[in-house]
Design a protein around this motif. Structure first.
Motif, mmCIF file in Angstrom:
data_model
loop_
_atom_site.group_PDB
_atom_site.id
_atom_site.type_symbol
_atom_site.label_atom_id
_atom_site.label_comp_id
_atom_site.label_asym_id
_atom_site.label_seq_id
_atom_site.Cartn_x
_atom_site.Cartn_y
_atom_site.Cartn_z
ATOM 1 N N LYS A 1 0.830 -1.202 0.000
ATOM 2 C CA LYS A 1 0.000 0.000 0.000
ATOM 3 C C LYS A 1 0.868 1.257 0.000
ATOM 4 N N SER A 2 1.982 1.197 0.725
ATOM 5 C CA SER A 2 2.894 2.329 0.772
ATOM 6 C C SER A 2 3.396 2.662 -0.636
ATOM 7 N N LYS A 3 3.761 1.626 -1.379
ATOM 8 C CA LYS A 3 4.243 1.817 -2.750
ATOM 9 C C LYS A 3 3.128 2.360 -3.645
ATOM 10 N N GLU A 4 1.924 1.847 -3.464
ATOM 11 C CA GLU A 4 0.778 2.264 -4.273
ATOM 12 C C GLU A 4 0.513 3.765 -4.124
ATOM 13 N N TYR A 5 0.532 4.254 -2.865
ATOM 14 C CA TYR A 5 0.238 5.666 -2.639
ATOM 15 C C TYR A 5 1.413 6.570 -2.990
ATOM 16 N N LYS A 6 2.615 6.030 -2.910
ATOM 17 C CA LYS A 6 3.781 6.788 -3.357
ATOM 18 C C LYS A 6 3.695 7.033 -4.861
ATOM 19 N N GLU A 7 3.342 5.988 -5.595
ATOM 20 C CA GLU A 7 3.204 6.113 -7.050
ATOM 21 C C GLU A 7 2.061 7.066 -7.404
ATOM 22 N N LYS A 8 1.009 7.039 -6.599
ATOM 23 C CA LYS A 8 -0.125 7.929 -6.835
ATOM 24 C C LYS A 8 0.306 9.381 -6.649
ATOM 25 N N ALA A 9 1.082 9.650 -5.593
ATOM 26 C CA ALA A 9 1.573 11.009 -5.334
ATOM 27 C C ALA A 9 2.505 11.465 -6.453
ATOM 28 N N LEU A 10 3.384 10.572 -6.901
ATOM 29 C CA LEU A 10 4.322 10.912 -7.973
ATOM 30 C C LEU A 10 3.589 11.174 -9.286
ATOM 31 N N ASP A 11 2.531 10.420 -9.530
ATOM 32 C CA ASP A 11 1.739 10.622 -10.742
ATOM 33 C C ASP A 11 1.052 11.987 -10.706
ATOM 34 N N MET A 12 0.531 12.373 -9.522
ATOM 35 C CA MET A 12 -0.086 13.692 -9.370
ATOM 36 C C MET A 12 0.949 14.791 -9.592
ATOM 37 N N GLN A 13 2.149 14.571 -9.065
ATOM 38 C CA GLN A 13 3.221 15.550 -9.222
ATOM 39 C C GLN A 13 3.582 15.723 -10.702
#
Length: 232
Positions: free
Chosen positions: A202-214
């Motif tokens: 889950k940590s990786k999933e939300y990190k990727e989500k934040a990076l995608d938003m960035q």
């Protein structure tokens, strides 16, 4: 009547007629939405902030029109079209919030808890502030959800206890509403097991989500910059 908006005279006539239409809708037909549009017209077209402030205030007081309450509160906060008055701003943020405007709830809540120089004289009320911020969050205001999560991550001495479980809950909603920083916080919480059971996937999933938003934000800024340079 058809207007040729490529002609300056037609544009001027069209704009003047808009003002007449909004005045008629507001003063003769007593339509709150027309009154708010009149306020926007006075603000954006005529640049008469004092008259706009009066229209927004009247529309809020007489019709409880949420957007007008919010605009008049902002005018008081900024000292735009009227003398700067934090108490008046707060009162009208409360009116806007009660009428269903989430941005009013957010700004009212911030006036209760913030330490900005312009708000230094107001006594802090964290209980009321959290209630208003929570109402804004329930109204899907992402910034409010994120702000509350930050309060619970840090805690406030002698006022609010640190609570990572609540911080996680508010961060999750802020992330779902599109707040990039909240998504990054969720990633860290899953990584550390703060306020939620540790979960590296889950940590990786939300990190990727934040990076995608960035990445999306960066692309939007580049497009806006390119469009701006093309106009120069």
């Amino acid at each position: 009547m058809a207007y040729d908006l490529k002609k300056e005279e037609d544009v001027k006539e069209f704009i003047e007629n808009l003002g007449i239409e909004y005045r008629f809708g507001c003063f003769s037909e007593k339509k709150p939405d027309s009154c708010h549009l009149l306020g926007d017209y006075l603000e954006g077209v005529k640049r008469d902030f004092a008259k706009a402030a009066k229209v927004y205030r009247s529309n809020c007081d007489e019709s409880s029109y949420a957007k007008s309450c919010y605009k008049y509160a902002n005018y008081n906060f900024l000292g735009k079209g009227c003398k700067q008055n934090m108490d008046e701003a707060y009162d009208y943020y409360l009116k806007g919030c009660s009428a269903g405007n989430a941005d009013s709830c957010l700004n009212g809540g911030l006036l209760c808890v913030s330490n900005t120089p312009v708000n230094a004289q107001r006594e802090k009320d964290y209980k009321q502030g959290l209630e208003l911020l929570d109402k804004a969050c329930l109204g899907n205001n992402a910034l409010s959800c994120y702000y509350i999560s930050g309060i619970f991550i840090q805690g406030v001495k002698d006022a609010i206890n640190k609570d990572m479980s609540k911080a996680f809950s508010y961060s999750l909603k802020a992330c779902e509403l599109g707040n990039m920083y909240a998504c990054a916080n969720i990633s860290q919480m899953y990584h550390k097991g703060d306020g939620v059971e540790k979960n590296e996937e889950k940590s990786k999933e939300y990190k990727e989500k934040a990076l995608d938003m960035q990445k999306q934000l960066k692309e939007q800024m580049e497009i806006q910059f390119q469009q701006g340079t093309q106009k120069l």
